[in-house]
Design a protein around this motif. Structure first.
Motif, PDB file in Angstrom:
ATOM      1  N   SER A  32       0.826  -1.210   0.000  1.00 19.71           N
ATOM      2  CA  SER A  32       0.000   0.000   0.000  1.00 19.71           C
ATOM      3  C   SER A  32       0.861   1.260   0.000  1.00 19.71           C
ATOM      4  O   SER A  32       0.495   2.270  -0.606  1.00 19.71           O
ATOM      5  CB  SER A  32      -0.942   0.004   1.209  1.00 19.71           C
ATOM      6  N   LEU A  35       2.046   1.745  -3.535  1.00 24.09           N
ATOM      7  CA  LEU A  35       0.932   2.187  -4.359  1.00 24.09           C
ATOM      8  C   LEU A  35       0.664   3.671  -4.157  1.00 24.09           C
ATOM      9  O   LEU A  35       0.393   4.417  -5.114  1.00 24.09           O
ATOM     10  CB  LEU A  35      -0.318   1.369  -4.009  1.00 24.09           C
ATOM     11  N   MET A  36       0.769   4.121  -2.902  1.00 22.97           N
ATOM     12  CA  MET A  36       0.556   5.543  -2.609  1.00 22.97           C
ATOM     13  C   MET A  36       1.608   6.417  -3.282  1.00 22.97           C
ATOM     14  O   MET A  36       1.296   7.442  -3.890  1.00 22.97           O
ATOM     15  CB  MET A  36       0.587   5.761  -1.090  1.00 22.97           C
ATOM     16  N   GLU A  38       3.496   5.840  -5.916  1.00 20.22           N
ATOM     17  CA  GLU A  38       3.446   5.830  -7.388  1.00 20.22           C
ATOM     18  C   GLU A  38       2.057   6.118  -7.944  1.00 20.22           C
ATOM     19  O   GLU A  38       1.833   5.974  -9.144  1.00 20.22           O
ATOM     20  CB  GLU A  38       3.934   4.467  -7.905  1.00 20.22           C
ATOM     21  N   TRP A  39       1.140   6.540  -7.082  1.00 16.77           N
ATOM     22  CA  TRP A  39      -0.238   6.771  -7.521  1.00 16.77           C
ATOM     23  C   TRP A  39      -0.275   7.807  -8.653  1.00 16.77           C
ATOM     24  O   TRP A  39       0.247   8.899  -8.523  1.00 16.77           O
ATOM     25  CB  TRP A  39      -1.083   7.264  -6.352  1.00 16.77           C
ATOM     26  N   TRP A  54       7.121   4.365 -15.256  1.00 12.40           N
ATOM     27  CA  TRP A  54       6.075   4.214 -14.243  1.00 12.40           C
ATOM     28  C   TRP A  54       5.507   2.799 -14.245  1.00 12.40           C
ATOM     29  O   TRP A  54       5.278   2.214 -13.184  1.00 12.40           O
ATOM     30  CB  TRP A  54       4.960   5.231 -14.496  1.00 12.40           C
ATOM     31  N   MET A  58       5.459   0.346 -11.053  1.00 16.70           N
ATOM     32  CA  MET A  58       4.190  -0.108 -10.488  1.00 16.70           C
ATOM     33  C   MET A  58       4.010  -1.613 -10.583  1.00 16.70           C
ATOM     34  O   MET A  58       3.321  -2.220  -9.765  1.00 16.70           O
ATOM     35  CB  MET A  58       3.031   0.583 -11.206  1.00 16.70           C
ATOM     36  N   ASP A  61       0.380  -3.641 -10.602  1.00 22.04           N
ATOM     37  CA  ASP A  61      -0.616  -2.658 -10.186  1.00 22.04           C
ATOM     38  C   ASP A  61      -0.921  -1.642 -11.273  1.00 22.04           C
ATOM     39  O   ASP A  61      -1.948  -0.945 -11.200  1.00 22.04           O
ATOM     40  CB  ASP A  61      -0.140  -1.917  -8.928  1.00 22.04           C
ATOM     41  N   PHE A  65      -5.144   0.912 -13.413  1.00 18.52           N
ATOM     42  CA  PHE A  65      -5.486   2.252 -13.873  1.00 18.52           C
ATOM     43  C   PHE A  65      -5.651   2.264 -15.387  1.00 18.52           C
ATOM     44  O   PHE A  65      -4.675   2.281 -16.138  1.00 18.52           O
ATOM     45  CB  PHE A  65      -4.390   3.241 -13.469  1.00 18.52           C
ATOM     46  N   THR A  75       2.854  11.471 -11.135  1.00 15.88           N
ATOM     47  CA  THR A  75       2.554  10.676  -9.947  1.00 15.88           C
ATOM     48  C   THR A  75       2.689  11.529  -8.691  1.00 15.88           C
ATOM     49  O   THR A  75       3.208  12.649  -8.723  1.00 15.88           O
ATOM     50  CB  THR A  75       3.515   9.475  -9.836  1.00 15.88           C
TER      51      THR A  75
END
Length: 432
Positions: A32, A35-36, A38-39, A54, A58, A61, A65, A75
């Motif tokens: 998590s 994920l945050m 590289e959001w 990217w 990621m 994951d 998107f 990001t």
């Protein structure tokens, strides 16, 4: 010496707080946290990381998107490291600019010679230790870590200053020497980032956008109003520009300069630096991060004061985005960075400081001993902020980058080493 900004204390606390949250988060739920960081905020063709970069970062994951095919992705990590951190480097650049250019600047004249020599040693020493030990470990390790040679050259201004006060006391001349060394180290670090760590394929033609932005805003909103007011003591045009337009023209020029850096392939976090010298400024310096400067009315110091609290938040976010490293990542790069800082810094500062002070006879500040140079080097071994930043650009996301970042985080051990070194060398604290 004028009191140093409370900014340094607040910056330290918020940066540590962000880093601690990141460490706990990454070691309890690494997925998590990753994920945050590289959001994706915006898929586009203008700014951000390369889309392929990217997708690799990621992993699986990335499929979460759905998006149209674009060249780049903005990001959360890019927003903090490449955009918001530009304001932090602008403040650092402002201090360097004043120290070098203005009357009584801390890095002008003979008084700055020994600290500058010590700074050189504080960079050469860590590089020699880092690359030397990497070579001993074999060609495979050397090839994997060689690009990180600049990571242990950094000195964190705020933390070093705070530890320096603990070791020497606020009134000791070694504290001022340490600040000079740290700010010179940061200046060299900015040059290293620009020259040796481009963020993409170089396209120097785009730097003309930064150049013309800086020249344009300087002439139209600084030099021209003063020229038109020549002979008029009321200075109506300059006053109107300062009161009505304030820093807005410089913000627009800064955005253009930032974009020029990004498109040129240089790290965009340095993109505001060409604009800093164009702001109207006082005619003398009060000292590095001097608290008295917040009461000055010139636009440069006024802008710095306005940025104080936003940059503190930015540094909290920087710690959160970059310090999330799993303890299991500790490996050879960790120890190389740590050795460069804890071994290379003190001995490099001592050797080159001795050459500057005694061989070249530039001398030391009154009340400071030669052995204090070694203790200063121990304090300056706290790399943290800039070391983390360099690690994030020197290596691609992965095990080597994580291990190098852990070395930057563990450099806090230099604080304890500095206190012990101060006791062993019988440093006499001077409070003031």
């Amino acid at each position: 010496m004028y009191r140093v900004w409370n900014f340094l204390t607040n910056y330290s606390l918020l940066l540590i707080f962000g880093a601690l949250i990141a460490l706990v988060w990454a070691n309890t739920d690494a997925h998590s946290y990753h994920l945050m960081v590289e959001w994706p905020l915006w898929f586009n063709d203008l700014i951000g990381y390369d889309l392929h970069h990217w997708e690799v970062a990621m992993g699986e994951d990335a499929e979460l998107f759905g998006h149209a095919e674009t060249a780049k992705v903005l990001t959360v990590h890019y927003l903090v490291n490449d955009i918001l951190m530009a304001f932090f480097f602008a403040i650092a650049g402002k201090e360097v600019w004043e120290a070098v250019i203005l009357e009584n600047g801390s890095l002008r004249g003979k008084k700055a010679a020994t600290p500058l020599f010590a700074t050189l040693g504080g960079m050469i020493g860590p590089i020699a230790v880092y690359l030397g030990l990497a070579a001993i470990l074999g060609s495979t390790t050397f090839d994997a870590v060689a690009n990180g040679w600049a990571i242990p050259t950094a000195t964190d201004i705020a933390f070093s200053y705070l530890v320096g006060r603990i070791v020497f006391g606020a009134g000791h001349p070694a504290v001022r020497f340490l600040l000079l060394l740290a700010i010179a180290d940061d200046a060299a670090g900015l040059i290293i980032l620009a020259v040796f760590y481009p963020e993409g394929e170089l396209a120097p033609i785009w730097l003309l956008l930064s150049l013309f932005s800086a020249l344009g805003v300087f002439y139209l909103f600084n030099r021209l109003p003063r020229r038109l007011d020549r002979g008029d003591q009321l200075r109506p045009r300059s006053t109107w520009v300062r009161q009505k337009l304030s820093w807005w023209p410089y913000l627009i020029a800064g955005a253009l300069s930032w974009f020029g850096f990004a498109q040129a392939g240089l790290h965009p976090a340095l993109g505001l630096l060409p604009i800093v010298p164009t702001l109207p400024h006082a005619d003398r310096a009060f000292g590095i991060f001097a608290e008295a400067e917040q009461y000055l009315t010139d636009l440069l110091n006024h802008t710095e004061h306005l940025l104080k609290h936003p940059v503190e938040i930015v540094l909290f976010l920087f710690g959160l985005m970059n310090a999330g490293v799993e303890f299991s990542s500790i490996s050879a790069p960790t120890w190389l960075v740590l050795a460069g800082l804890i071994i290379g810094k003190p001995f490099g500062v001592l050797l080159f400081g001795y050459i500057g002070a005694h061989t070249l006879k530039f001398g030391l500040p009154q009340g400071m001993r030669t052995v204090d140079l070694f203790v200063i080097g121990c304090v300056a071994a706290i790399g943290f902020t800039v070391s983390l930043f360099v690690a994030s650009v020197a290596f691609d996301p992965g095990p080597v980058q994580d291990a190098a970042k852990m070395g930057a985080l563990l450099s806090f051990a230099a604080a304890a080493i500095s206190i012990v070194a101060g006791k062993l060398t019988k440093v006499q604290k001077q409070h003031g």
